[in-house]
Design a protein around this motif. Structure first.
Motif, PDB file in Angstrom:
ATOM      1  N   ILE A   1       1.943  -1.675   7.009  1.00 43.60           N
ATOM      2  CA  ILE A   1       1.149  -1.026   5.936  1.00 43.60           C
ATOM      3  C   ILE A   1       2.117  -0.184   5.157  1.00 43.60           C
TER       4      ILE A   1
ATOM      5  N   CYS B   1      -1.765  -3.284   2.770  1.00 45.41           N
ATOM      6  CA  CYS B   1      -0.870  -4.013   3.563  1.00 45.41           C
ATOM      7  C   CYS B   1       0.072  -4.922   3.040  1.00 45.41           C
TER       8      CYS B   1
ATOM      9  N   THR C   1      -2.941   3.436   0.541  1.00 44.99           N
ATOM     10  CA  THR C   1      -2.284   2.599   1.405  1.00 44.99           C
ATOM     11  C   THR C   1      -2.400   1.151   1.135  1.00 44.99           C
TER      12      THR C   1
ATOM     13  N   GLU D   1      -5.410   3.197   8.720  1.00 46.38           N
ATOM     14  CA  GLU D   1      -5.205   3.464   7.415  1.00 46.38           C
ATOM     15  C   GLU D   1      -5.680   4.831   7.109  1.00 46.38           C
TER      16      GLU D   1
END
Length: 136
Positions: A30, A40, A38, A94
């Motif tokens: 992340i 990925c 955030t 997250e």
């Protein structure tokens, strides 16, 4: 037989922030922006190791900007179980990372670990909790 390993391999150029990476079935790291956003990393084609011989891995590239943090973790983080048998989940991870934006790598890992421990309470740990944070 029947054993495999997931792997994430990355090379970070600390002068330019360029990161070259390949993923073999591992949780996607992340990226945490300076403001707490955030995301990925882009998923890549790459199978776990130990299943098929002589496999090729796709390579990805991105630039880690100053102040951004790259967070890598094992599934033991997101699958940590609470006393009510609920998993910690990627969403909780997250959210914790958003709340820790702007902190150092060490502070981020300590903060996530504290959040996991608060979530799991007295439940037994059933898997490893491995984390790595990189910040330029």
């Amino acid at each position: 037989q029947g054993l495999f390993v997931t792997v994430f391999f990355g090379i970070v150029d600390v002068r330019t922030g360029e990161v070259f990476y390949a993923n073999g079935g591992h949780n996607m790291p992340i990226l945490v922006g300076k403001t707490g956003r955030t995301a990925c990393l882009k998923p890549l084609n790459g199978m776990v190791m130990g299943v098929v011989p002589d496999i090729d891995f796709e390579m990805g590239k991105f630039v880690l900007e100053p102040g951004e943090l790259l967070f890598l973790y094992t599934d033991g983080v997101t699958e940590a179980m609470s006393e009510a048998s609920e998993q910690y989940t990627e969403q909780r991870l997250e959210e914790a990372l958003k709340n820790l934006a702007g902190r150092s790598s060490r502070q981020t890992i300590e903060g996530v670990l504290t959040d996991i421990k608060a979530f799991t309470g007295k439940a037994a740990q059933h898997d490893d909790t491995t984390m790595l944070a990189i910040k330029l």
